[in-house]
Design an enzyme around this catalytic site. Structure first.
Site, PDB file in Angstrom:
ATOM      1  N   THR A  41      55.260  13.814 -12.697  1.00  0.00           N
ATOM      2  CA  THR A  41      54.804  15.109 -11.696  1.00  0.00           C
ATOM      3  C   THR A  41      55.358  14.752 -10.485  1.00  0.00           C
ATOM      4  O   THR A  41      56.364  16.248 -10.011  1.00  0.00           O
ATOM      5  CB  THR A  41      53.402  13.871 -11.138  1.00  0.00           C
ATOM      6  OG1 THR A  41      52.239  14.351 -12.399  1.00  0.00           O
ATOM      7  CG2 THR A  41      52.731  15.224 -10.033  1.00  0.00           C
ATOM      8  N   SER A  67      55.961  10.817 -18.152  1.00  0.00           N
ATOM      9  CA  SER A  67      55.201   8.980 -18.140  1.00  0.00           C
ATOM     10  C   SER A  67      55.097   8.974 -19.361  1.00  0.00           C
ATOM     11  O   SER A  67      55.147   8.073 -19.956  1.00  0.00           O
ATOM     12  CB  SER A  67      55.311   8.466 -17.078  1.00  0.00           C
ATOM     13  OG  SER A  67      53.918   8.715 -16.915  1.00  0.00           O
TER      14      SER A  67
HETATM   15  N1  ASP Z   1      51.466  12.637 -15.724  1.00  0.00           N
HETATM   16  C1  ASP Z   1      51.945  12.621 -14.759  1.00  0.00           C
HETATM   17  C2  ASP Z   1      53.041  11.084 -15.081  1.00  0.00           C
HETATM   18  O1  ASP Z   1      52.658  10.455 -15.787  1.00  0.00           O
HETATM   19  C3  ASP Z   1      51.461  11.718 -13.683  1.00  0.00           C
HETATM   20  C4  ASP Z   1      52.296  11.520 -12.781  1.00  0.00           C
HETATM   21  O2  ASP Z   1      53.591  11.915 -12.103  1.00  0.00           O
HETATM   22  O3  ASP Z   1      51.520  11.517 -11.921  1.00  0.00           O
HETATM   23  O4  ASP Z   1      54.527  11.641 -15.373  1.00  0.00           O
END
Ligand code: ASP
Length: 331
Positions: free
Chosen positions: A12, A54
């Site tokens: 994110t 991720s």
């Molecule tokens: N879906 C995102 C990830 O894990 C969530 C984040 O980075 O806060 O890449």
């Protein structure tokens, strides 16, 4: 001035809105440009290792990342890894096992909101990660929302709250307030535990054939037999409370015995976030042990699953894998 390498993985923190939702797009340099306070703190080099949510990070990325850190150990004073939060605890655990005897800090961080959004936690988290990397306590840590957590002790407990991570069954390694890093309780961040005198060692192993089965009332033990048939070499049962597994009506013990006798490592963990397993307390938690299951004790499910993958990745022998799981550092 210390020289820190920023390795970016996506997440994110580096994401921008797209037609299908947030996706990583920012380069590490673009993120750094948004943090003028880094000026004068350290010299920074960057490398984009991946640009993934991720959710898509898997053992292959852990190994690539561990190798990039290991290959650069002598060239830098410390490392910051920007990473999505969803699987950051798994990556931090993987790096903790793969980079044995580390003598430099490796600090993972990320954000709940993209770094360029107003009010994002990204700038503060990244800045704090560099501060932690400059302080120089060796080992793998997550720095997030003002706390520093040992790499094998973190769990993500909130999907949106900025205080996403907590240190599970271990004191936080440090607290960062207004740019200064403090010890918290009997913290280890500013006074690291003694590390082996030996040279750091890269152990980039991860066998993904580890199956995590979260029990619910009515859960079917034959899933354990199916997992063995499918070729899984490790099965982690997310059991109840102190490590209880049903031995009535849908009795898991025969399936656990068959699995362990077939050379599969069976771990008993708990669905409780805090305190861990205590297999000696109840009949339902001691019998799985008699059937050959190993208790994960105070370890998180994330660290347990990753450590088992790491152990199985270096041996075909279940007994050797169990020995590595129980005794290889970090415990
Ligand atoms: N879906 C995102 C990830 O894990 C969530 C984040 O980075 O806060 O890449």
């Amino acid at each position: 001035m210390k020289h820190i390498l920023l390795l970016s993985m996506g997440g994110t923190i580096a994401s921008v809105p797209t037609e299908t939702g947030l996706s990583p797009a920012f380069s590490p340099q673009e993120m750094l440009r948004l943090i003028p306070a880094l000026e004068g703190l350290c010299e920074i080099s960057t490398e984009e290792v991946a640009s993934l949510d991720s959710t898509n990070i898997q053992p292959e990325e852990w190994i690539t990342l561990a190798k990039r850190i290991f290959d650069n150990l002598n060239a830098y004073d410390g490392f910051v890894v920007s990473h999505g939060t969803d699987t950051m605890a798994y990556t931090a655990a993987a790096l903790s096992y793969m980079l044995q005897g580390l003598h430099k800090p490796v600090i993972l961080t990320g954000a709940q909101l993209p770094i360029h959004y107003p009010g994002s936690d990204g700038k503060a988290n990244l800045l704090n990660a560099f501060r932690a990397a400059v302080v120089g306590a060796p080992g793998v840590y997550i720095a997030f929302d003002g706390i520093i957590i040992s790499g094998t002790r973190a769990s993500k407990l909130y999907s949106e709250n900025f205080a996403a991570f907590q240190s599970i069954n271990a004191p936080v390694a440090g607290v960062i307030q207004e740019g200064d890093i403090f010890q918290a309780g009997r913290a280890i961040f500013t006074h690291p535990q003694p590390f082996p005198e030996t040279e750091p060692k890269l152990m980039p192993y991860a066998d993904p054939r580890v199956f995590v089965y979260k029990l619910i009332p009515g859960a079917d033990p034959s899933i354990v037999d199916m997992a063995v048939k499918l070729g899984y070499r490790g099965i982690l049962l997310e059991a109840y409370g102190a490590g209880g597994v049903p031995n009535y009506r849908r009795d898991f013990l025969p399936s656990i015995s068959r699995a362990t006798q077939a050379g599969v490592v069976v771990l008993c963990a708990t669905q409780c976030i805090y305190d861990g397993t205590r297999s000696d307390i109840y009949t339902v938690s001691s019998l799985p042990r008699s059937a050959g299951a190993i208790s994960t004790e105070d370890r998180t499910v994330e660290a347990s699953a990753v450590k088992l993958m790491w152990a199985l990745g270096q041996t075909d022998d279940a007994a050797v894998a169990i020995e590595l799981f129980l005794n290889a550092p970090p415990l």
